[in-house]
Design an enzyme around this catalytic site. Structure first.
Site, short mmCIF file in Angstrom:
data_model
loop_
_atom_site.label_atom_id
_atom_site.label_comp_id
_atom_site.label_asym_id
_atom_site.label_seq_id
_atom_site.Cartn_x
_atom_site.Cartn_y
_atom_site.Cartn_z
N LYS A 23 32.45 -61.85 -51.15
CA LYS A 23 33.90 -61.74 -51.38
C LYS A 23 34.42 -63.09 -51.87
O LYS A 23 33.99 -64.13 -51.38
CB LYS A 23 34.60 -61.33 -50.09
CG LYS A 23 36.09 -61.03 -50.27
CD LYS A 23 36.73 -60.48 -48.98
CE LYS A 23 38.21 -60.18 -49.17
NZ LYS A 23 38.84 -59.66 -47.94
N SER A 51 41.70 -55.39 -48.25
CA SER A 51 41.60 -56.29 -49.37
C SER A 51 40.19 -56.44 -49.94
O SER A 51 40.04 -56.90 -51.08
CB SER A 51 42.13 -57.66 -48.95
OG SER A 51 41.25 -58.26 -48.01
N SER A 79 40.82 -55.07 -43.57
CA SER A 79 40.36 -55.33 -44.93
C SER A 79 38.87 -55.12 -45.19
O SER A 79 38.44 -55.13 -46.34
CB SER A 79 40.71 -56.76 -45.34
OG SER A 79 42.07 -56.84 -45.70
#
Lengths: 95, 479, 482
Positions: free
Chosen positions: C76, C151, C175
């Site tokens: 990420k 997210s 997320s």
């Protein structure tokens, strides 16, 4: 609770974010809705409850007083917006 | 109207750790710009603080030395504001639960003791520096200082004059150096004062509106800034005006304070507990350990010098003005018992005068306590006069004859004539040669005595022991 | 190769069926081919990935391989990786080449894993649909009209579309779990303090926790074994003995007590989700588990509490983005204050600014007690609810999200509707307890549904066991959209 456009502008000013009148008006509508949601918290009596700041009940760990870092300012300043004489440059600071 | 000035001080003492309060970067002063700013000090995305044990230990040391409470737990909080020398956009400080709470400091004013209460002392990080030399209309930021540990020491508004404020600041300055938590170097910004000043009609209780004067980096500026500010406030009030609460800056070149920011545009700092740092617990065992390693405090030593050595309050205060001076004094008297007053006089007189002249600290004194003790021994055993001792001292200071006291006395022929029969013989000779003055004295002209002493000293090139000369001469004249 | 489990890939690497260089090249090619459609990656750096693969091949040849050596992992873009552009989905960091590695990145590097690229995400992890990224929205590979969740939407998309064997995510209010649910993969947010936050760009420090996203619980366990562990650079990192998260996977579930919070099953859950949950619970009963109703009376307040605490911390955490030392700086300004204000106005997107404003407000003078302290007190009540519930059950189950993935653009104009996507997930961040999501079928428009498994502190191994036993008897986790 009722927010006003001037509240929004004051907060934006505290947060150092430029905001136009139109943006402030638009933000006001959204923030008011969010604060209505937030206000639902007030329904619960919490007078005897201790605030919880951390997810774990753990105490601060301490570091020994030792220098472990070396000079790497060239690497760190290679990504800086503006540098001169090894200093980070910003518009004139007035005290 | 009679006005009373009310002063509280906030002192930022940089703690003498090797590394920063939340990172492993060096705190050494004077490095090239940004060479001691690591990813944590630069607030790169993702970095986190870890607390330096040495900074906490120094805060405990301070708390114990002022009789304060050590809070456990204490909490670190974020003070949010934007400034280019504040990389995170917040300063990690302590707000609701500071590590040190309460305590007091005793100052001496005109021979009397006065107690100044402390509100708190908390740990926080220093900011970097903005350099205002003109880089094409821009400022340069050096973050070497960012993250240097600070102990912010906040007093109650207990001082009533700039002199008291200076006495407090000096006592505090001596204390932080004494207990080894801060080098006290004011030029380098290691010890910085902010003063909260207000005035009120004498005899009233209610505090007036205060102004905070920032960054007073010398005791002289502290005094002058407070005096100026008090005058300014009194003038406004006497003209029927009102004081506006604000932060002011002292301009040394003009000797005045000016507005930096008013309360209205003061920051809303949005303090909240730093989620990256957990509650700081200080176990009792750690406090005990710090306490047992604490040196005898200046106040305690001062009182001891007065009671044990019968020194005056003034002498005792001067000798305990720094730990180095007090230690120098104590090592000297250890080798010269029962001569504390003589030692005190010499350290406060010759030694300190000479050090001042050459701009040296006592730690760099060319004469060691044991060398000084040897010299003073020669005064007390009558080998040399006090005046001759000064000559010997000068030679020692200049490193002559390996600072050997007896060798210098011999080489310079400074040994006193202390033999009673030799002095009697001299006195007889002088009396015989000055019959008129003998008669004058006997007729009540006291001055004649001094003249006769002068004659005797002259005859011995000043080497006769003056005390003995006095006794023998008196005996002969009156006998 | 693209559907293989981590264990299979590791075995094949060990057996020299292919090299890490070949494996990495295959995934890089697949990314090159499919990423333009999905936009799951912000940065791909073939040169750096292949250099790591080469080093991994040497480790394998030297017999020094661990379970993840040579295996590509999508990171990420919230994790700082030295030499990599690390944007956090923001224009503010659109030029930020990290000069240092996050703790998590270091651990993967030490394990010999390959960083196959940096995945797209909501800007500063603020969002539930991946629509707030400066780098454009990510598509849900099951239906490109749908959001992937957020997210960690790029990570979920990458795993679902088989652009990477596994990925990392971070979870502040859901997320990891919500995009895992919406993309039909597995993901776990561990107990707060198990995964180092050092180098993980902070959103809300007391809630943020990194975790793995993968096809199966078995893969998650292998990833957790690498990701977790004490990091002295993070004051909130926990010092505890290393755990082997794979060791309990095979345990039978007989006697397992599954708690079903009545508050979660009351309203708001769509019918397709409710049906899938019901079917899943039947499966668990077949595996020997029993269900008990539990109550979490304060849990419905998780969203308001979360939307006070997370923005408050974020408003402060994001103050460092000022255009002075790194990152974006506005190109024209009149003075210092103007430089700050324009830099932050231009560098941050609308949602980030909105949350900074909320956070600044709740911390400001006169409002702190009414909002911030109040929320922290409720946070404690919510945690107490869960602790009490775990006296009656071993594990809590429910839906991860109230609905299947919504359409791109459907909620982007209505922040409150968007915030309610996290209604089931944010409590675990407030308490710091572990929680995970696994795929349990498909609902409306054939979009995936996730089961939310929540446990008490440090119950990750048991939760993975519960998930794995289900995945042994079902194949939802093996389904792939492409």
């Amino acid at each position: 609770m009722t927010l006003s456009v001037s509240d929004v502008k004051r907060i934006a000013d505290l947060a150092y974010i430029e905001i136009s009148d139109n943006e402030a008006k638009e933000a006001l509508g959204q923030l008011s809705g969010i604060f209505d949601l937030i206000e639902t918290m007030q329904a619960v009596d919490t007078s005897t409850v201790e605030p919880m700041s951390h997810a774990q009940n753990v105490l601060q760990r301490l570091r020994d007083d030792e220098v472990t870092e070396t000079d790497q300012h060239e690497l760190y300043q290679s990504i800086a917006p503006q540098v001169e004489a090894d200093l980070y440059l910003v518009p004139q600071v007035i005290e | 109207m009679q006005w009373e000035i009310v002063i509280g001080l906030e002192v930022h003492a940089q703690l003498s750790t090797q590394s920063k309060i939340f990172s492993g970067a060096s705190t050494a002063y004077g490095a090239p710009p940004n060479t001691q700013a690591c990813v944590i000090d630069l607030a790169l995305p993702g970095v986190l603080p870890v607390l330096n044990k040495g900074a906490v230990e120094r805060a405990i040391r301070f708390g114990l030395s002022v009789g304060a409470k050590i809070n456990s737990p204490s909490i670190f909080a974020r003070k949010n504001y934007f400034y280019p020398d504040l990389p995170k956009g917040y300063q990690i400080s302590q707000y609701e639960l500071p590590v040190v709470q309460g305590g007091s400091i005793q100052i001496q004013m005109d021979g009397a003791d006065k107690n100044i209460r402390l509100t708190r002392a908390h740990l926080e990080e220093d900011a970097g520096k903005s350099l205002h030399e003109d880089f094409h209309g821009m400022s340069g930021i050096d973050l070497n200082r960012a993250g240097t540990p600070l102990l912010e020491i906040v007093s109650e508004p207990d001082m009533r004059s700039s002199a008291e404020a200076v006495a407090y600041a000096k006592t505090l300055h001596a204390l932080v150096r004494w207990i080894g938590i801060c080098d006290g170097n004011m030029q380098e910004g290691s010890f910085r004062c902010d003063a909260n000043v207000s005035v009120r009609p004498r005899g009233t209780e209610k505090l007036g509106t205060r102004c905070e004067i920032k960054n007073l980096n010398s005791f002289r500026f502290l005094e002058k800034a407070i005096d100026y500010e008090a005058r300014r406030q009194i003038e406004i009030l006497e003209d029927g005006g009102a004081i506006r609460q604000e932060t002011r800056l002292y301009d040394a070149s003009k000797d005045e304070t000016r507005t930096m920011r008013t309360k209205e545009d003061a920051n809303d700092y949005r303090y909240f507990p730093d989620p990256d740092l957990l509650p700081l617990e200080i176990p009792a065992s750690w406090i005990d350990q710090v306490r047992s390693a604490l040196p005898e405090l200046p106040q305690v030593r001062r009182d001891r010098y007065m009671s044990e050595f019968a020194l005056s309050a003034y002498d005792a205060s001067v000798l305990t003005s720094s730990r180095e001076t007090a230690d120098y004094f104590e090592s000297t008297i250890r080798q010269l018992p029962a001569q504390e007053k003589l030692c005190a006089n010499w350290i406060m007189g010759e030694i300190s005068g000479q050090l001042n002249k050459e701009g040296l600290e006592i730690s760099a004194c060319p004469i060691t306590p044991s060398q000084l003790a040897t010299l003073l021994k020669r005064i007390s055993d009558g080998t040399i006069s006090g005046k001759a001792a000064k000559t010997v001292f000068e030679s020692m200071w200049n490193g002559e004859l390996e600072k050997n006291v007896d060798a210098i006395i011999a080489a310079k022929g400074l040994k006193q004539i202390s033999d009673d029969s030799a002095i009697e013989k001299l006195v007889d000779q002088v009396l015989a040669a000055n019959a008129q003055q003998v008669t004058d004295y006997r007729n009540g002209k006291e001055k004649a005595f001094n003249s006769l002493v002068g004659q005797i000293m002259k005859a011995t090139h000043g080497k006769a022991n003056p005390a003995q000369v006095n006794v023998i001469l008196k005996k002969k004249l009156e006998g | 190769m693209f559907n293989a489990s981590l264990k299979q890939l590791s075995t094949q690497l060990a057996e020299k069926k292919f090299s890490s260089t070949e494996l990495t090249t295959q995934f890089l090619q697949r990314i090159k081919q499919l990423n333009p459609e999905y936009n799951a990656f912000i940065t791909v750096n073939e040169e750096m990935s292949l250099a790591q693969a080469k080093a991994a091949d040497k480790m394998i040849a030297a017999g020094q391989a661990g379970p993840l050596t040579g295996i590509p992992i999508a990171q990420k873009d919230i994790f700082c990786a030295k030499g990599w552009l690390t944007t956090c989905g923001s224009r503010m960091l659109s030029n930020f080449i990290s000069p240092y590695d996050a703790g998590v990145i270091e651990r993967f590097n030490q394990a010999g894993a390959i960083n196959i690229g940096k995945t797209n995400m909501d800007e500063f992890a603020m969002g539930s649909s991946n629509e707030t990224s400066y780098y454009g929205m990510v598509k849900n590979p099951w239906d490109i009209a749908a959001v992937p969740g957020g997210s960690s939407g790029g990570a979920a998309c990458a795993v679902a579309a088989r652009l990477a064997p596994a990925a990392t995510g971070t979870d502040t209010g859901g997320s990891i779990r919500q995009p895992a649910a919406l993309c039909g993969i597995s993901g776990i947010k561990p107990t707060y303090g198990l995964v180092s936050r050092y180098g993980m760009i902070a959103f809300a420090s007391s809630l943020d926790q990194g975790g793995p996203m993968a096809k199966s619980a078995e893969d998650l366990a292998l990833l957790l074994n690498v990701m977790t562990g004490f990091d002295p650079r993070d004051s909130t990192s926990l010092q505890r003995d290393a755990e082997n998260y794979s060791q309990d996977l095979q345990k039978p579930l007989a006697g397992l007590r599954i708690g079903l919070p009545k508050e979660y099953f009351a309203e708001g859950m769509s019918q397709d989700v409710a049906n899938a949950i019901e079917k899943t619970l039947i499966e668990y009963r077949k595996l020997g588990a029993q269900t008990v109703e539990v109550s979490l009376p304060n849990a419905p307040l998780s969203i308001p509490v979360y939307y006070v605490l997370a923005p408050a911390e974020a408003s402060s955490n994001l103050s460092r983005f000022d255009g002075v030392r790194y990152g974006y700086r506005a190109s024209s300004y009149s003075d210092l204050a103007d430089m700050y204000r324009k830099t932050r106005a231009q560098g941050f997107g609308a949602e980030v600014k909105r949350r900074i404003l909320i956070g600044t407000y709740v911390l400001s003078h006169g409002y702190y007690d009414a909002y911030y302290i109040k929320a922290q007190k409720l946070r404690r009540l919510i945690a107490q609810d869960f602790i009490a519930a775990y006296k009656q059950c071993d594990i809590i189950m429910g839906p991860t999200a109230p609905t299947v993935a919504f359409n791109l653009g459907e909620k982007s104009g209505d922040p409150i509707q968007m915030y309610l996507s996290d209604i089931y997930t944010s409590a675990a961040n407030l308490t710091g307890m572990p929680a995970m999501s696994i795929p349990i079928g498909f609902g409306d428009k054939n979009r995936p549904i996730g089961l939310h498994i929540m446990g008490n502190y440090f119950k990750e191994a048991q939760m993975l066991n519960i998930a794995h036993q289900y995945q042994l008897v079902t194949d939802w986790h093996l389904k792939s959209p492409v």
